[in-house]
Design an enzyme around this catalytic site. Sequence first.
Site, PDB file in Angstrom:
ATOM      1  N   TYR A  55     -30.526  13.404   9.998  1.00  0.00           N
ATOM      2  CA  TYR A  55     -31.644  12.769  10.694  1.00  0.00           C
ATOM      3  C   TYR A  55     -32.788  12.466   9.744  1.00  0.00           C
ATOM      4  O   TYR A  55     -33.255  13.339   9.012  1.00  0.00           O
ATOM      5  CB  TYR A  55     -32.183  13.647  11.832  1.00  0.00           C
ATOM      6  CG  TYR A  55     -33.559  13.191  12.267  1.00  0.00           C
ATOM      7  CD1 TYR A  55     -33.723  11.928  12.826  1.00  0.00           C
ATOM      8  CD2 TYR A  55     -34.685  13.976  12.059  1.00  0.00           C
ATOM      9  CE1 TYR A  55     -34.977  11.464  13.172  1.00  0.00           C
ATOM     10  CE2 TYR A  55     -35.952  13.516  12.404  1.00  0.00           C
ATOM     11  CZ  TYR A  55     -36.094  12.252  12.957  1.00  0.00           C
ATOM     12  OH  TYR A  55     -37.334  11.792  13.277  1.00  0.00           O
TER      13      TYR A  55
ATOM     14  N   ARG B 208       2.496  10.315 -11.091  1.00  0.00           N
ATOM     15  CA  ARG B 208       1.499  11.253 -11.597  1.00  0.00           C
ATOM     16  C   ARG B 208       2.084  12.667 -11.692  1.00  0.00           C
ATOM     17  O   ARG B 208       1.731  13.436 -12.576  1.00  0.00           O
ATOM     18  CB  ARG B 208       0.292  11.285 -10.641  1.00  0.00           C
ATOM     19  CG  ARG B 208      -0.976  10.728 -11.230  1.00  0.00           C
ATOM     20  CD  ARG B 208      -2.067  10.629 -10.162  1.00  0.00           C
ATOM     21  NE  ARG B 208      -2.191   9.276  -9.665  1.00  0.00           N
ATOM     22  CZ  ARG B 208      -2.388   8.913  -8.405  1.00  0.00           C
ATOM     23  NH1 ARG B 208      -2.495   9.817  -7.447  1.00  0.00           N
ATOM     24  NH2 ARG B 208      -2.479   7.647  -8.078  1.00  0.00           N
TER      25      ARG B 208
ATOM     26  N   ALA C  32       0.803  -1.230   0.000  1.00  0.00           N
ATOM     27  CA  ALA C  32       0.000   0.000   0.000  1.00  0.00           C
ATOM     28  C   ALA C  32       0.835   1.280   0.000  1.00  0.00           C
ATOM     29  O   ALA C  32       0.700   2.120  -0.902  1.00  0.00           O
ATOM     30  CB  ALA C  32      -0.951  -0.004   1.197  1.00  0.00           C
TER      31      ALA C  32
ATOM     32  N   CYS D 107      -6.279  -6.507   4.665  1.00  0.00           N
ATOM     33  CA  CYS D 107      -7.509  -6.399   5.470  1.00  0.00           C
ATOM     34  C   CYS D 107      -8.625  -7.246   4.889  1.00  0.00           C
ATOM     35  O   CYS D 107      -9.605  -7.540   5.574  1.00  0.00           O
ATOM     36  CB  CYS D 107      -8.002  -4.965   5.528  1.00  0.00           C
ATOM     37  SG  CYS D 107      -6.721  -3.726   5.467  1.00  0.00           S
TER      38      CYS D 107
END
Lengths: 465, 465
Positions: free
Chosen positions: A439, A31, A20, A54
């Site tokens: 909510y 990049r 990773a 994981c």
Amino acid sequence: MSMSRTSGTRERLVIVGGDATGMSAASQARRMRGPEELEIVAFERGHFSSFSACGIPYWVGGDVAERDQLIARSPEEHRERGIDLRMRTEVTELDVAAGRVRARDLESGAEEWTSYDQLVIATGARPIRPPLPGVDAPGVHGVQTLDDGQALIDTLARTHGRRAVVVGAGYIGVEMAEALIKRGYEVTVVNRGPEPMATLDPDMGRLVHEAMEGLGITMVNDAEVTKVLTGEDGRVRAVATEDAEYPADVVVLGIGVRPETALAKAAGLPLGDYGGLLTDQAMRVRGYENVWAGGDCVEVLDLVSGRRRHIALGTHANKHGQVIGANVGGGYATFPGVVGTAVSKVCDLEIARTGLREKDARRAGLQFETVTIESTSRAGYYPDAAPMKVKMLAERRTGRLLGVQIVGREGAGKRVDIAAVALTARMTVEQMTTLDLGYAPPFSPVWDPVLVAARKAVTAVRLRG
Amino acid sequence: MSMSRTSGTRERLVIVGGDATGMSAASQARRMRGPEELEIVAFERGHFSSFSACGIPYWVGGDVAERDQLIARSPEEHRERGIDLRMRTEVTELDVAAGRVRARDLESGAEEWTSYDQLVIATGARPIRPPLPGVDAPGVHGVQTLDDGQALIDTLARTHGRRAVVVGAGYIGVEMAEALIKRGYEVTVVNRGPEPMATLDPDMGRLVHEAMEGLGITMVNDAEVTKVLTGEDGRVRAVATEDAEYPADVVVLGIGVRPETALAKAAGLPLGDYGGLLTDQAMRVRGYENVWAGGDCVEVLDLVSGRRRHIALGTHANKHGQVIGANVGGGYATFPGVVGTAVSKVCDLEIARTGLREKDARRAGLQFETVTIESTSRAGYYPDAAPMKVKMLAERRTGRLLGVQIVGREGAGKRVDIAAVALTARMTVEQMTTLDLGYAPPFSPVWDPVLVAARKAVTAVRLRG
């Protein structure tokens, strides 16, 4: 300390470890700087690059069908992006004075030195494998690499046993317990601590304990494994503690990991109390202008306690890689630290934590109040409203949030993110009581459980003064 | 302005409106001051106290079996706590000069004045009911109160129609569309705006549009209802726009609400641009020492734009009530404002937003960058990893987070809380990129979708400078 240039203005970035951190750093640097400016050479001793460790428990448990689904990017894909990734090639020495690394081709045995302008150490962590009699017997498995996972899956397919013992009850332990339950095993988890999930306080760990037993898992707490017993065929047949023996057709070790920093140590690089490399916020190894490190081999600053910790977690490893790549690529990025967020599940029980446990807070010299509340993931009247418990720690007098632990069913775990952001912003529990959280009845009670805990914590802090 | 005392040292708190804000205020004040110190009288014109209006769509849709499940606390329960709650009693006048209110018993018609020391105005909101021909015909329903909900359910049970038209495509509209789909209706939603969910930017609303059509809902955008057509029996038979007619056995109005402040206006209390009461942070009506207001009848400060808004949402109403109750009870609490978080769903599509939309940001005079990313709710290889889109707005140059919109499947909606807390803490998107959010494959990709958006926003802000 020397800076060795390779040729002309083209720099060479050498990366030790192709998982990773290493490959995120490589990709981000690429990049920002093309091959004409920056040569990137990465060494990986294993068979796989950029894989999700994981994900191994879910592959073993059958939720993920194919090993290759866990590979984010293959060596070929990295090479297509202009990264010279050399698989099955182990770095055996770091020579930071001369700015070079020695690497051995694990197939041919050939060794050679490669000079670097910038070095990234991304050697990860190694699983703790206690020096117990019998621990190397067939049928005893770690689950750190895809090779480990494949070996375990092969064992499960080959043997016709039905009894599994998991040693350790942290994240890997409980996830592997779930995986083995899904494979139809009778699972016993042997745990050194008083309750599973030592990253929680024991009162919250107790809830995990009860839920695991409810799933048919046998939990053995306060138990130290003393040896692994083998049968006449040399294969594992049981795990022994001081008090008892637990029959096992397969054993999974999930005891935790330590930073893999033997090379770094030999090179004289600075290590912390947990054996991890020490870096600045740009992920540069302390005292070295052109050596970077990240992922499971470094220690990170805990922003809540102000102390360094070692946390092996893919999400940090990826962030470190991205930061390193940006800096090596001529940009600027930092990783300020962590608040200690983690989430896991065992079957439908979700377990999450962030910030400090009671003992962390005491160790940091903080005085605090703790509250625990029960609520539900949705409005109480909405279908599948699932119970959840939230424990919250707040600093005495200031009311600063110190930590949150959550145990519950669907919808409980990711609520820890609310607290993770609040910790990062150093909010008080009083400030949290008016947080404008989403909510609607299918998503939350009118007071989100985290807000209920914050309200109770405000009262606790006020009462004590 | 006068302060009128009732007798001796015992104060009287009068509350107008027995729903979320009013009864939360009453309960909190009662917790802090006993009946010997504080008399509490609450007037409610309806049949129910402390009910969840937000739950009505789920009751209509059958997810909630019984009306009474939506009632958090009955009048009797309030009375047992020493709150003199007078149901079916409508306050008809506020006399703030004399410190008294006039109330009418809706059964007997009797009116009387009640003096107060402290007054809480919690009159809520009233649904917008356009003055259209036919809008009062049988079969046309609002869904604001439990009585409304019951009337709609009765209509659905009585008529044997199969076609429903929902007018409005905001939260109530989409939730009612879901409810009616669940009841087996063919549902047409007629929407004035270019896309449903005007609380999202149209590009994100478009995703809701497509998903609703995927559920078999007919979406009619850019359409204004001109009249409701009735049959020979006087009942609704269709909804007409300028361009077309949509046959309907039942019509649900979900157009939105306005603050119910006629009494407050008549009493000369300060109202804002949206017709809501203006308060300070303690929820005290501006200029009045002993008059408090909260919930759907007030305007609130938007902490992101610095402007006032009207937001009718149960979670704010409850918080306002709690703050008022604490202050009336002799404590101290404030409601600093909102960031504009809302979450909803239509079947398995989750829709969430917080902060500013593009047009809000422009209106506030802010320059900003927008990015949109696609990701998944879980690690891509994990079962049921569901796609989600995250749109993020960040201020130009400063990089301050301005808003987030999320549309996706299970696990998408509540991620908006991450952004809600970050907005409250005035974080930049750069700061967000290293947030320590909960990661494990069943819960998130290694980069949480919100972090992916933050990273892209950082790049956008940097590029533009």
